[in-house]
Design a protein around this motif. Structure first.
Motif, PDB file in Angstrom:
ATOM      1  N   THR A 197       0.836  -1.192   0.000  1.00  0.00           N
ATOM      2  CA  THR A 197       0.000   0.000   0.000  1.00  0.00           C
ATOM      3  C   THR A 197       0.878   1.251   0.000  1.00  0.00           C
ATOM      4  O   THR A 197       0.404   2.364  -0.183  1.00  0.00           O
ATOM      5  N   GLY A 198       2.163   1.060   0.182  1.00  0.00           N
ATOM      6  CA  GLY A 198       3.156   2.133   0.178  1.00  0.00           C
ATOM      7  C   GLY A 198       4.416   1.621   0.844  1.00  0.00           C
ATOM      8  O   GLY A 198       4.425   0.555   1.464  1.00  0.00           O
ATOM      9  N   GLY A 199       5.522   2.373   0.696  1.00  0.00           N
ATOM     10  CA  GLY A 199       6.736   2.049   1.414  1.00  0.00           C
ATOM     11  C   GLY A 199       7.813   1.339   0.639  1.00  0.00           C
ATOM     12  O   GLY A 199       8.856   0.974   1.198  1.00  0.00           O
ATOM     13  N   GLY A 200       7.637   1.141  -0.666  1.00  0.00           N
ATOM     14  CA  GLY A 200       8.570   0.327  -1.432  1.00  0.00           C
ATOM     15  C   GLY A 200       9.895   0.975  -1.760  1.00  0.00           C
ATOM     16  O   GLY A 200      10.877   0.275  -2.017  1.00  0.00           O
ATOM     17  N   ILE A 246       6.383  -8.063 -11.200  1.00  0.00           N
ATOM     18  CA  ILE A 246       5.132  -8.820 -11.207  1.00  0.00           C
ATOM     19  C   ILE A 246       4.008  -8.206 -10.362  1.00  0.00           C
ATOM     20  O   ILE A 246       2.894  -8.031 -10.861  1.00  0.00           O
ATOM     21  N   PRO A 247       4.219  -7.900  -9.079  1.00  0.00           N
ATOM     22  CA  PRO A 247       3.069  -7.781  -8.162  1.00  0.00           C
ATOM     23  C   PRO A 247       1.998  -6.773  -8.563  1.00  0.00           C
ATOM     24  O   PRO A 247       0.817  -7.138  -8.679  1.00  0.00           O
ATOM     25  N   GLU A 248       2.350  -5.531  -8.765  1.00  0.00           N
ATOM     26  CA  GLU A 248       1.335  -4.501  -9.003  1.00  0.00           C
ATOM     27  C   GLU A 248       0.607  -4.709 -10.325  1.00  0.00           C
ATOM     28  O   GLU A 248      -0.628  -4.683 -10.381  1.00  0.00           O
ATOM     29  N   VAL A 249       1.350  -4.913 -11.409  1.00  0.00           N
ATOM     30  CA  VAL A 249       0.687  -4.966 -12.716  1.00  0.00           C
ATOM     31  C   VAL A 249      -0.063  -6.274 -12.938  1.00  0.00           C
ATOM     32  O   VAL A 249      -1.165  -6.281 -13.496  1.00  0.00           O
ATOM     33  N   PHE A 250       0.489  -7.388 -12.498  1.00  0.00           N
ATOM     34  CA  PHE A 250      -0.214  -8.652 -12.708  1.00  0.00           C
ATOM     35  C   PHE A 250      -1.422  -8.765 -11.774  1.00  0.00           C
ATOM     36  O   PHE A 250      -2.461  -9.303 -12.175  1.00  0.00           O
ATOM     37  N   LEU A 297      -6.825  -0.729  -6.849  1.00  0.00           N
ATOM     38  CA  LEU A 297      -6.311  -1.853  -6.069  1.00  0.00           C
ATOM     39  C   LEU A 297      -5.769  -1.397  -4.723  1.00  0.00           C
ATOM     40  O   LEU A 297      -5.983  -2.043  -3.702  1.00  0.00           O
ATOM     41  N   ARG A 298      -5.108  -0.259  -4.701  1.00  0.00           N
ATOM     42  CA  ARG A 298      -4.356   0.162  -3.525  1.00  0.00           C
ATOM     43  C   ARG A 298      -5.207   0.283  -2.267  1.00  0.00           C
ATOM     44  O   ARG A 298      -4.779  -0.092  -1.168  1.00  0.00           O
ATOM     45  N   SER A 299      -6.417   0.827  -2.402  1.00  0.00           N
ATOM     46  CA  SER A 299      -7.240   1.107  -1.233  1.00  0.00           C
ATOM     47  C   SER A 299      -8.067  -0.088  -0.765  1.00  0.00           C
ATOM     48  O   SER A 299      -8.814   0.015   0.216  1.00  0.00           O
ATOM     49  N   ARG A 300      -7.951  -1.219  -1.428  1.00  0.00           N
ATOM     50  CA  ARG A 300      -8.706  -2.396  -1.018  1.00  0.00           C
ATOM     51  C   ARG A 300      -8.154  -2.971   0.280  1.00  0.00           C
ATOM     52  O   ARG A 300      -7.015  -2.734   0.671  1.00  0.00           O
ATOM     53  N   ASP A 323      -9.001  -8.499   0.562  1.00  0.00           N
ATOM     54  CA  ASP A 323      -9.236  -8.428  -0.883  1.00  0.00           C
ATOM     55  C   ASP A 323      -7.943  -8.646  -1.656  1.00  0.00           C
ATOM     56  O   ASP A 323      -7.898  -9.397  -2.635  1.00  0.00           O
ATOM     57  N   LYS A 324      -6.890  -7.963  -1.235  1.00  0.00           N
ATOM     58  CA  LYS A 324      -5.609  -8.110  -1.922  1.00  0.00           C
ATOM     59  C   LYS A 324      -5.092  -9.538  -1.799  1.00  0.00           C
ATOM     60  O   LYS A 324      -4.525 -10.094  -2.753  1.00  0.00           O
TER      61      LYS A 324
END
Length: 328
Positions: free
Chosen positions: A94-97, A124-128, A265-268, A272-273
């Motif tokens: 959700t942030g911090g990367g 991979i993670p965000e786009v897929f 996706l971010r606010s789920r 859900d994620k």
């Protein structure tokens, strides 16, 4: 909770500038979280929007940029199972990367696909996850249904083309560069259109129309999207590059039973994620391991050059993911 001293470095946003600075704080590792020593992160358009002040992190999330990482597990919460310290993983954040360390719910972490490097896994993670969520959960694509994809040469676009094609959903791709469109065709798109040549409507209709549009543009594209959608068609809006207001033909929406779906996706929730990532692990990980689909990497930059990497994405110069090297 496990108490530990979290010493790290992270990107700090100050006005218009970025700096790579030391950070030191005492943290508690929640029972259902893991700590990751970050080796790679990636630039997403959400990072650009957050930096510009128009996409703040959800309440409680880190204000450090970065929505995905790969690295090695450094610590494990007391209720976490299935992971060990030292495991190579990738994670949806959700942030911090943009930091040397990150703490993330274990539900948002997956093992690196067998045979993959940490570099490749970072793409991979965000786009897929975004691709799977919007194609097969939000739009509920069925076999044979057809997809119109805008901004198709982005990291997300290159993932969408491969996943949709693998699951039997033909893709029509639009972008603003002929070379990028050639890459889209090589990835599996069977129809393409250069947006600089005008409206995509006639070209998509000639291709046969579509059942779903994945649209990161919004604005004037919404009404144009409607013109190529068949009955029961779905527009999934995931971005606002073209503006946040749009004209919609409500009569056409009514007659053809169109649906306009807003999706982020971010606010789920973590749950859900976690469900999205488990679907990825079940359906997409085997295709990655087999080499049937592959994350596309445009370029890599040291974290100290995050400013230049973000400018590269902002200028639409990338085809595929732009990665940031943080650790070893």
């Amino acid at each position: 909770m496990l108490r530990y001293k979290n010493m790290m470095k992270a990107i700090k946003v100050t006005g218009d500038s970025l700096s790579w600075e030391d950070c030191a704080s005492y943290e508690e590792l929640p029972a259902d979280h893991v700590e990751i020593d970050v080796v790679w992160s990636a630039v997403n358009r959400a990072d650009l929007s957050q930096r510009a002040g128009v996409y703040p992190p959800p309440p409680g999330a880190s204000d450090i940029l970065g929505l995905e990482v790969s690295g090695r597990i450094a610590a494990i919460g007391s209720t976490v199972s299935g992971f060990n310290v030292g495991d190579e993983v990738c994670a949806l954040l959700t942030g911090g990367g943009y930091a040397t360390k990150v703490v993330v719910p274990a539900a948002q972490v997956l093992p690196v696909p067998k045979g993959f490097s940490l570099k490749k896994a970072a793409a991979i993670p965000e786009v897929f996850a975004t691709a799977w969520l919007n194609l097969y959960q939000e739009a509920d694509l069925q076999p044979g249904e057809r997809v119109l994809l805008h901004a198709a040469a982005s990291g997300l676009g290159t993932a969408v083309i491969q996943i949709a094609t693998a699951f039997g959903n033909p893709v029509f791709a639009t972008a603003g560069d002929d070379q990028k469109l050639e890459i889209c065709r090589k990835l599996g798109a069977t129809g393409t259109w250069n947006r600089k040549n005008g409206s995509f409507v006639d070209a998509v209709k000639s291709w046969g129309g579509v059942d779903m549009v994945l649209d990161p543009v919004g604005g004037s594209y919404i009404k144009e999207n409607q013109k190529v959608l068949g009955a029961d068609g779905r527009i999934v809006l995931i971005g606002l590059m073209g503006g946040r207001t749009a004209e919609i033909d409500l009569g056409l929406m009514l007659m053809k039973r169109h649906r306009l779906i807003g999706s982020t996706l971010r606010s789920r929730s973590v749950a859900d994620k976690g469900r999205v990532l488990q679907e990825l692990y079940r359906h997409v990980w085997p295709l990655l391991v087999a080499g049937q689909i592959e994350p596309m990497i445009d370029s890599t930059w040291p974290i100290e050059q995050a400013e230049e990497a973000m400018a590269h994405v902002a200028a639409n110069k990338n085809t595929g993911k732009v990665l940031l090297k943080i650790g070893a």
